[in-house]
Design a protein around this motif. Structure first.
Motif, PDB file in Angstrom:
ATOM      1  N   GLN A   1      42.379  39.502  27.784  1.00  0.00           N
ATOM      2  CA  GLN A   1      43.754  39.943  27.972  1.00  0.00           C
ATOM      3  C   GLN A   1      44.355  39.364  29.252  1.00  0.00           C
ATOM      4  O   GLN A   1      45.508  38.929  29.269  1.00  0.00           O
ATOM      5  CB  GLN A   1      43.809  41.470  28.010  1.00  0.00           C
ATOM      6  N   VAL A   2      43.564  39.333  30.311  1.00  0.00           N
ATOM      7  CA  VAL A   2      44.049  38.784  31.576  1.00  0.00           C
ATOM      8  C   VAL A   2      44.270  37.285  31.460  1.00  0.00           C
ATOM      9  O   VAL A   2      45.264  36.745  31.969  1.00  0.00           O
ATOM     10  CB  VAL A   2      43.058  39.108  32.712  1.00  0.00           C
ATOM     11  N   GLU A   3      43.364  36.585  30.781  1.00  0.00           N
ATOM     12  CA  GLU A   3      43.523  35.143  30.626  1.00  0.00           C
ATOM     13  C   GLU A   3      44.760  34.807  29.805  1.00  0.00           C
ATOM     14  O   GLU A   3      45.461  33.836  30.084  1.00  0.00           O
ATOM     15  CB  GLU A   3      42.270  34.553  29.965  1.00  0.00           C
ATOM     16  N   ARG A   4      45.071  35.613  28.809  1.00  0.00           N
ATOM     17  CA  ARG A   4      46.273  35.376  28.013  1.00  0.00           C
ATOM     18  C   ARG A   4      47.549  35.636  28.825  1.00  0.00           C
ATOM     19  O   ARG A   4      48.554  34.953  28.657  1.00  0.00           O
ATOM     20  CB  ARG A   4      46.237  36.252  26.757  1.00  0.00           C
ATOM     21  N   LEU A   5      47.495  36.629  29.704  1.00  0.00           N
ATOM     22  CA  LEU A   5      48.611  36.857  30.627  1.00  0.00           C
ATOM     23  C   LEU A   5      48.781  35.659  31.552  1.00  0.00           C
ATOM     24  O   LEU A   5      49.910  35.149  31.735  1.00  0.00           O
ATOM     25  CB  LEU A   5      48.370  38.129  31.444  1.00  0.00           C
ATOM     26  N   LEU A   6      47.679  35.197  32.134  1.00  0.00           N
ATOM     27  CA  LEU A   6      47.739  34.031  33.022  1.00  0.00           C
ATOM     28  C   LEU A   6      48.299  32.821  32.279  1.00  0.00           C
ATOM     29  O   LEU A   6      49.156  32.098  32.804  1.00  0.00           O
ATOM     30  CB  LEU A   6      46.350  33.725  33.570  1.00  0.00           C
ATOM     31  N   ARG A   7      47.840  32.588  31.074  1.00  0.00           N
ATOM     32  CA  ARG A   7      48.308  31.440  30.286  1.00  0.00           C
ATOM     33  C   ARG A   7      49.814  31.527  30.032  1.00  0.00           C
ATOM     34  O   ARG A   7      50.525  30.520  30.101  1.00  0.00           O
ATOM     35  CB  ARG A   7      47.555  31.391  28.960  1.00  0.00           C
TER      36      ARG A   7
ATOM     37  N   THR B   1      49.539  43.713  36.741  1.00  0.00           N
ATOM     38  CA  THR B   1      48.198  44.156  36.379  1.00  0.00           C
ATOM     39  C   THR B   1      47.796  43.440  35.093  1.00  0.00           C
ATOM     40  O   THR B   1      48.634  42.824  34.417  1.00  0.00           O
ATOM     41  CB  THR B   1      48.133  45.679  36.161  1.00  0.00           C
ATOM     42  N   GLY B   2      46.530  43.557  34.739  1.00  0.00           N
ATOM     43  CA  GLY B   2      46.020  42.808  33.598  1.00  0.00           C
ATOM     44  C   GLY B   2      46.492  43.297  32.248  1.00  0.00           C
ATOM     45  O   GLY B   2      46.209  42.659  31.227  1.00  0.00           O
ATOM     46  N   GLN B   3      47.214  44.423  32.200  1.00  0.00           N
ATOM     47  CA  GLN B   3      47.629  45.005  30.926  1.00  0.00           C
ATOM     48  C   GLN B   3      49.126  44.828  30.665  1.00  0.00           C
ATOM     49  O   GLN B   3      49.702  45.550  29.865  1.00  0.00           O
ATOM     50  CB  GLN B   3      47.257  46.488  30.900  1.00  0.00           C
ATOM     51  N   GLU B   4      49.716  43.830  31.322  1.00  0.00           N
ATOM     52  CA  GLU B   4      51.151  43.587  31.191  1.00  0.00           C
ATOM     53  C   GLU B   4      51.401  42.225  30.548  1.00  0.00           C
ATOM     54  O   GLU B   4      50.484  41.417  30.407  1.00  0.00           O
ATOM     55  CB  GLU B   4      51.807  43.687  32.568  1.00  0.00           C
ATOM     56  N   PHE B   5      52.675  41.999  30.203  1.00  0.00           N
ATOM     57  CA  PHE B   5      53.005  40.718  29.571  1.00  0.00           C
ATOM     58  C   PHE B   5      54.473  40.396  29.867  1.00  0.00           C
ATOM     59  O   PHE B   5      55.309  41.292  29.995  1.00  0.00           O
ATOM     60  CB  PHE B   5      52.780  40.774  28.054  1.00  0.00           C
ATOM     61  N   PRO B   6      54.811  39.096  29.980  1.00  0.00           N
ATOM     62  CA  PRO B   6      56.188  38.733  30.327  1.00  0.00           C
ATOM     63  C   PRO B   6      57.172  38.942  29.179  1.00  0.00           C
ATOM     64  O   PRO B   6      56.847  38.722  28.014  1.00  0.00           O
ATOM     65  CB  PRO B   6      56.071  37.244  30.682  1.00  0.00           C
TER      66      PRO B   6
ATOM     67  N   ILE C   1      46.159  42.286  39.388  1.00  0.00           N
ATOM     68  CA  ILE C   1      45.109  43.245  39.742  1.00  0.00           C
ATOM     69  C   ILE C   1      44.431  43.672  38.445  1.00  0.00           C
ATOM     70  O   ILE C   1      45.087  44.209  37.547  1.00  0.00           O
ATOM     71  CB  ILE C   1      45.693  44.462  40.481  1.00  0.00           C
ATOM     72  N   MET C   2      43.131  43.444  38.326  1.00  0.00           N
ATOM     73  CA  MET C   2      42.434  43.691  37.068  1.00  0.00           C
ATOM     74  C   MET C   2      41.090  44.362  37.306  1.00  0.00           C
ATOM     75  O   MET C   2      40.533  44.313  38.407  1.00  0.00           O
ATOM     76  CB  MET C   2      42.207  42.378  36.315  1.00  0.00           C
ATOM     77  N   TYR C   3      40.565  44.974  36.231  1.00  0.00           N
ATOM     78  CA  TYR C   3      39.234  45.578  36.300  1.00  0.00           C
ATOM     79  C   TYR C   3      38.454  45.434  35.000  1.00  0.00           C
ATOM     80  O   TYR C   3      37.270  45.759  34.932  1.00  0.00           O
ATOM     81  CB  TYR C   3      39.333  47.058  36.687  1.00  0.00           C
TER      82      TYR C   3
END
Length: 459
Positions: free
Chosen positions: A166-172, A247-252, A159-161
């Motif tokens: 940042q979101v693309e790096r999370l997805l990657r 959300t878009g501001q998280e990371f694994p 979930i992003m806004y």
């Protein structure tokens, strides 16, 4: 003498962080009574596991890579990804992850003096015109890295806004071809942002964008509904076994291989926070009596849910009736999933049939590591607090990488960007090393959690 003292201080600091991890994970206060054995067992287990794993990896990894990458084609996408990722050039991430104060000071000076320019939606639209080159240049893994991962698909919502980079790096970081992904771009976001996200997702068959997104507002039903939209879209894919919402501001904090191992240990159980306290009682008191004998509880929206649980949420009439009921509560996204998971009489697969009158001592919330301003045990936040949640900085890295959680929340792209840069490098290096050297993740601590043992099994 100085070096020996430095090492002793560093060892002591690591021990303090591990102790805080134990206390934080299980929400223990020194004044409490009735601490359950499982709460102590998990924290102690994780502390021992971390030290044992670290020592094992140091012993098994050579100083230079000597094994060749197992592929006949040096130009294969897998080889290109493994060789293309370069370390962060401006700072020493290893030193920052170790808590080196001189490097922390230097990193902060660089971030203040050198303002970074971030990639825009237009940049991504341009890069994604050639999908093959985009996947290679951005470093996506387009092949499964192990048979276990290939046979265990995970579904993610994002979930992003804002902040497409940042979101693309999370997805990657979480992308694997066997997984599936749904991205919900807030309707209030600029059209260019949505177009940029669509350009990225057009390069992948297993990443979708919600076509008719909602305007998401904190505390409103739209927060919950955005995840439900992604759940419905992802349900069309038949192979995935677990759902994790982001959300878009998280990371694994775990590699995909580690995620698979942990979720296999869950054996169909959900990890969803369930709390009974005055805060959540007041939020549901304004509504009528819940339907179907459901006792309402509260907790974080961050969930790790089995396929059976998601199918029930989407298709069972009891869940639909309860969904209508929570519309009359305050902050419904912190009531709906949590209450369904806490009512074993509904016989929802993977839900908890233990004592839900206790808090997360019995049922630790491992989906997300978050530092709250008013937590019972105040965890250190070396970054800054925004709306009572810590936005992490570079001085938080040594603490973050000790955590047993699946993901960490949160980072801001324009705040202390080396924090996420170095966490990303650390995460990639773990992925690379477990692939090249077949490093084994010790998942002992996840196998005997109460929510795993005391779960409702599918009939």
């Amino acid at each position: 003498m100085f070096r020996a003292r430095h090492l002793r201080v560093k060892f002591l600091a690591t021990g303090v962080i591990l102790l805080l991890s134990l206390l934080y994970i299980h929400n223990i206060t020194f004044a409490r009574t009735g601490i359950t054995p499982s709460s102590l067992v998990f924290g102690k287990c994780w502390a021992k596991t971390y030290e044992r794993s670290k020592a094992s990896q140091i012993k098994s990894l050579p100083h230079a890579f000597k094994r060749s990458i197992p592929s006949q084609n040096p130009a294969s996408p897998l080889n290109q990804v493994l060789r293309s990722r370069l370390p962060v050039s401006q700072v020493n991430c290893s030193a920052l992850l170790d808590g080196d104060r001189e490097e922390q000071d230097r990193a902060e000076d660089i971030m203040v003096s050198n303002q970074r320019t971030f990639l825009s939606p237009q940049d991504f639209m341009k890069m994604a015109e050639n999908c093959k080159m985009f996947r290679i240049s951005r470093g996506y893994f387009t092949s499964p890295l192990s048979p276990e991962e290939e046979n265990f698909s995970i579904a993610f919502s994002i979930i992003m806004y804002q902040e497409i980079e940042q979101v693309e790096r999370l997805l990657r970081a979480i992308y694997r071809p066997q997984n599936v992904y749904c991205i919900h771009v807030d309707r209030k976001s600029p059209l260019a942002l949505r177009r940029g996200v669509e350009a990225i997702t057009n390069c992948f068959d297993n990443v979708i964008v919600i076509k008719n997104p909602l305007s998401v507002d904190w505390g409103q039903m739209s927060v919950l509904e955005a995840d439900l939209l992604c759940m419905r879209a992802l349900s069309a894919y038949k192979k995935w076994k677990y759902f994790i919402n982001l959300t878009g501001q998280e990371f694994p904090l775990r590699t995909n291989r580690e995620l698979v191992k942990i979720l296999q240990d869950y054996k169909g159980a959900n990890n969803i926070e369930m709390l009974r306290n005055r805060k959540y009682s007041s939020r549901v008191s304004i509504a009528s009596v819940p339907p179907h004998g459901i006792k309402a509880v509260g907790g974080s929206l961050k969930i790790t849910a089995s396929r059976g649980f998601v199918d029930y949420v989407l298709h069972n009439q009891t869940a639909q009736d309860f969904l209508q009921w929570v519309k009359n509560t305050e902050i419904p996204d912190e009531i709906f999933f949590q209450s369904l998971n806490a009512n074993a009489h509904l016989r929802i697969p993977g839900t908890f049939k233990g004592n839900t009158d206790s808090d997360d001592d019995r049922n630790p919330q491992l989906s997300r590591f978050v530092v709250w301003y008013h937590a019972p045990i105040q965890y250190p936040c070396e970054g800054k607090f925004v709306r009572e949640v810590c936005v992490f900085g570079v001085r938080d890295l040594p603490m973050i990488i000790l955590q047993p959680h699946l993901f960490v929340n949160k980072f801001h792209l324009d705040y202390q960007q080396f924090a996420q840069d170095c966490l990303e490098e650390w995460h990639f290096n773990r992925t690379r090393d477990e692939f090249l050297y077949d490093l084994q993740f010790d998942d002992t601590c996840y196998k005997n959690l109460d929510f795993v043992i005391n779960q409702v099994h599918a009939t």
